[in-house]
Scaffold this motif. Sequence first.
Motif, PDB file in Angstrom:
ATOM      1  N   PRO A  20       0.842  -1.194   0.000  1.00 36.70           N
ATOM      2  CA  PRO A  20       0.000   0.000   0.000  1.00 36.70           C
ATOM      3  C   PRO A  20       0.883   1.252   0.000  1.00 36.70           C
ATOM      4  CG  PRO A  20      -0.793  -1.595   1.598  1.00 36.70           C
ATOM      5  CD  PRO A  20       0.542  -2.089   1.138  1.00 36.70           C
ATOM      6  N   MET A  21       0.649   2.132  -0.952  1.00 41.16           N
ATOM      7  CA  MET A  21       1.460   3.340  -1.092  1.00 41.16           C
ATOM      8  C   MET A  21       0.628   4.572  -0.761  1.00 41.16           C
ATOM      9  SD  MET A  21       4.367   2.001  -2.178  1.00 41.16           S
ATOM     10  CE  MET A  21       5.323   3.303  -2.978  1.00 41.16           C
ATOM     11  N   MET A  22       1.308   5.683  -0.528  1.00 44.73           N
ATOM     12  CA  MET A  22       0.620   6.953  -0.320  1.00 44.73           C
ATOM     13  C   MET A  22       1.342   8.063  -1.054  1.00 44.73           C
ATOM     14  SD  MET A  22       1.703   8.232   3.513  1.00 44.73           S
ATOM     15  CE  MET A  22       1.436   9.962   3.094  1.00 44.73           C
ATOM     16  N   GLU A  23       0.557   8.971  -1.612  1.00 50.29           N
ATOM     17  CA  GLU A  23       1.129  10.157  -2.234  1.00 50.29           C
ATOM     18  C   GLU A  23       1.451  11.184  -1.153  1.00 50.29           C
ATOM     19  OE1 GLU A  23      -0.394  10.767  -6.816  1.00 50.29           O
ATOM     20  OE2 GLU A  23      -1.536  11.706  -5.218  1.00 50.29           O
ATOM     21  N   TYR A  24       2.606  11.835  -1.313  1.00 55.84           N
ATOM     22  CA  TYR A  24       2.977  12.895  -0.382  1.00 55.84           C
ATOM     23  C   TYR A  24       3.732  13.973  -1.148  1.00 55.84           C
ATOM     24  CZ  TYR A  24       7.848  11.268  -0.394  1.00 55.84           C
ATOM     25  OH  TYR A  24       9.125  10.934  -0.784  1.00 55.84           O
ATOM     26  N   TYR A  25       3.857  15.120  -0.519  1.00 60.87           N
ATOM     27  CA  TYR A  25       4.520  16.250  -1.174  1.00 60.87           C
ATOM     28  C   TYR A  25       6.000  16.246  -0.816  1.00 60.87           C
ATOM     29  CZ  TYR A  25       5.609  21.016  -2.640  1.00 60.87           C
ATOM     30  OH  TYR A  25       6.170  22.112  -3.258  1.00 60.87           O
ATOM     31  N   ARG A  26       6.866  16.168  -1.841  1.00 62.59           N
ATOM     32  CA  ARG A  26       8.315  16.233  -1.631  1.00 62.59           C
ATOM     33  C   ARG A  26       8.770  17.678  -1.783  1.00 62.59           C
ATOM     34  NH1 ARG A  26      12.362  11.741  -3.884  1.00 62.59           N
ATOM     35  NH2 ARG A  26      13.699  13.406  -3.080  1.00 62.59           N
ATOM     36  N   ARG A  27       9.173  18.254  -0.687  1.00 63.61           N
ATOM     37  CA  ARG A  27       9.551  19.658  -0.706  1.00 63.61           C
ATOM     38  C   ARG A  27      10.802  19.896  -1.539  1.00 63.61           C
ATOM     39  NH1 ARG A  27       6.585  22.594   2.141  1.00 63.61           N
ATOM     40  NH2 ARG A  27       8.029  24.335   1.928  1.00 63.61           N
ATOM     41  N   ASP A  28      11.717  18.919  -1.572  1.00 62.02           N
ATOM     42  CA  ASP A  28      12.951  19.115  -2.332  1.00 62.02           C
ATOM     43  C   ASP A  28      12.686  19.152  -3.837  1.00 62.02           C
ATOM     44  OD1 ASP A  28      12.224  16.440  -2.294  1.00 62.02           O
ATOM     45  OD2 ASP A  28      14.286  15.708  -2.386  1.00 62.02           O
ATOM     46  N   LYS A  29      11.658  18.408  -4.281  1.00 57.71           N
ATOM     47  CA  LYS A  29      11.319  18.392  -5.705  1.00 57.71           C
ATOM     48  C   LYS A  29      10.079  19.226  -6.031  1.00 57.71           C
ATOM     49  CE  LYS A  29      13.487  13.983  -6.853  1.00 57.71           C
ATOM     50  NZ  LYS A  29      13.316  12.675  -7.538  1.00 57.71           N
ATOM     51  N   LYS A  30       9.458  19.767  -4.983  1.00 58.12           N
ATOM     52  CA  LYS A  30       8.271  20.606  -5.145  1.00 58.12           C
ATOM     53  C   LYS A  30       7.192  19.922  -5.995  1.00 58.12           C
ATOM     54  CE  LYS A  30      10.752  24.953  -4.491  1.00 58.12           C
ATOM     55  NZ  LYS A  30      11.069  26.298  -5.037  1.00 58.12           N
ATOM     56  N   GLY A  31       6.954  18.668  -5.662  1.00 58.28           N
ATOM     57  CA  GLY A  31       5.938  17.908  -6.387  1.00 58.28           C
ATOM     58  C   GLY A  31       5.551  16.656  -5.617  1.00 58.28           C
ATOM     59  N   LEU A  32       4.595  15.902  -6.153  1.00 53.69           N
ATOM     60  CA  LEU A  32       4.118  14.693  -5.493  1.00 53.69           C
ATOM     61  C   LEU A  32       5.020  13.508  -5.770  1.00 53.69           C
ATOM     62  CD1 LEU A  32       0.250  14.899  -6.114  1.00 53.69           C
ATOM     63  CD2 LEU A  32       1.549  15.643  -4.111  1.00 53.69           C
ATOM     64  N   ALA A  33       5.161  12.650  -4.775  1.00 53.46           N
ATOM     65  CA  ALA A  33       5.914  11.407  -4.904  1.00 53.46           C
ATOM     66  C   ALA A  33       5.143  10.338  -4.129  1.00 53.46           C
ATOM     67  CB  ALA A  33       7.326  11.570  -4.356  1.00 53.46           C
ATOM     68  N   GLU A  34       5.616   9.103  -4.185  1.00 51.77           N
ATOM     69  CA  GLU A  34       4.957   8.007  -3.489  1.00 51.77           C
ATOM     70  C   GLU A  34       5.926   7.297  -2.563  1.00 51.77           C
ATOM     71  OE1 GLU A  34       2.973   5.287  -6.059  1.00 51.77           O
ATOM     72  OE2 GLU A  34       1.899   6.839  -7.177  1.00 51.77           O
ATOM     73  N   LYS A  35       5.398   6.764  -1.461  1.00 53.16           N
ATOM     74  CA  LYS A  35       6.193   5.956  -0.543  1.00 53.16           C
ATOM     75  C   LYS A  35       5.268   4.938   0.125  1.00 53.16           C
ATOM     76  CE  LYS A  35       5.768   9.229   3.334  1.00 53.16           C
ATOM     77  NZ  LYS A  35       6.535  10.056   4.293  1.00 53.16           N
ATOM     78  N   PRO A  36       5.835   3.833   0.651  1.00 53.70           N
ATOM     79  CA  PRO A  36       4.984   2.827   1.302  1.00 53.70           C
ATOM     80  C   PRO A  36       4.219   3.414   2.477  1.00 53.70           C
ATOM     81  CG  PRO A  36       7.148   1.916   0.825  1.00 53.70           C
ATOM     82  CD  PRO A  36       7.247   3.389   0.567  1.00 53.70           C
ATOM     83  N   MET A  37       2.951   3.076   2.556  1.00 53.43           N
ATOM     84  CA  MET A  37       2.116   3.534   3.660  1.00 53.43           C
ATOM     85  C   MET A  37       2.479   2.813   4.952  1.00 53.43           C
ATOM     86  SD  MET A  37      -2.038   3.569   3.680  1.00 53.43           S
ATOM     87  CE  MET A  37      -2.980   4.225   5.053  1.00 53.43           C
TER      88      MET A  37
END
Length: 225
Positions: A31-48
Amino acid sequence: MKNWYILFVQTEKQSQLCFLLEQEGVHAFLPMMEYYRRDKKGLAEKPMFPGYIFVQSELDQKEFDSLLDSMGERRWGFIRQLKEEGGTALTEEERAFFQWLLDDAGTVRMSYGYLNPAGKAVITYGPLIGCERHIRKTDKHNCLVLMDFAFREEPVKLGLTILTLKELREQELYTEETESKILRNKEKGADKVSEDERVITVFDEELQEEVEIDIEALISKMTQL
C-alpha cells in the motif's frame, strides 16, 4: 470474493518478495501513499506501511499457507504472516475500508481541502472526504495530516494539501457535488461526533451495501505480531 492476507517482511526485501508472489499467481502489493516532496516541489509516493505486504487471492487460508511453505528459501525477507485463527487476516468490513482508501494501483492519493474559520480541515477532493473528524492535526506546511488512529504506536500520516476555496475551484477540486456532501454531513451532525469515535461508514462494492469499520480495532490487529 478474494481473501486478503498481510505479510510482515524485511523492508529491504519487500519489493522483491512482492514480485515473487506475483509469479506464484497471487496479487501482492505494498500500500502506497502520495505525499509532497519539498525538495522536488511535487508529489511522490512511498509505502504507507513499510515492511507490510498485502496479498489478494482466491486461495483460502490453508491453500495460502501451503503456497508460502512451498516457496521455501525463495521467501527472501519473509518474517511472519498476520493471521486470524482459522481464517484470512482481514474481515469483509476491513477489506471494504482498504478498497475505499486505496485506488486501483494500491495507492492512497493526495487529498485536497481548505481550513474553515475554526482552523479545521474540510476535505473537498480525494480519499479523505468524509473523514474530517478523524483528523487529529493538520500540517499545512508539509501537506500532511495526522489521523486519530495509530500503526505500531505511531499516528498514521496521510497526504492533504490545503488551498484557498478560489484555488480549489480553479483546479476543479471543489465541485457542486462536493458542496452537497459537505452540507449533508453538517445536517447529520458529523462535525459534532465525539473525538473518541473511531467508526467510519464506507460502501462495499462487492456486497453492494454500506458497512461500518472500527479503524482503531483494525490498525490494532495489524500491529499484534
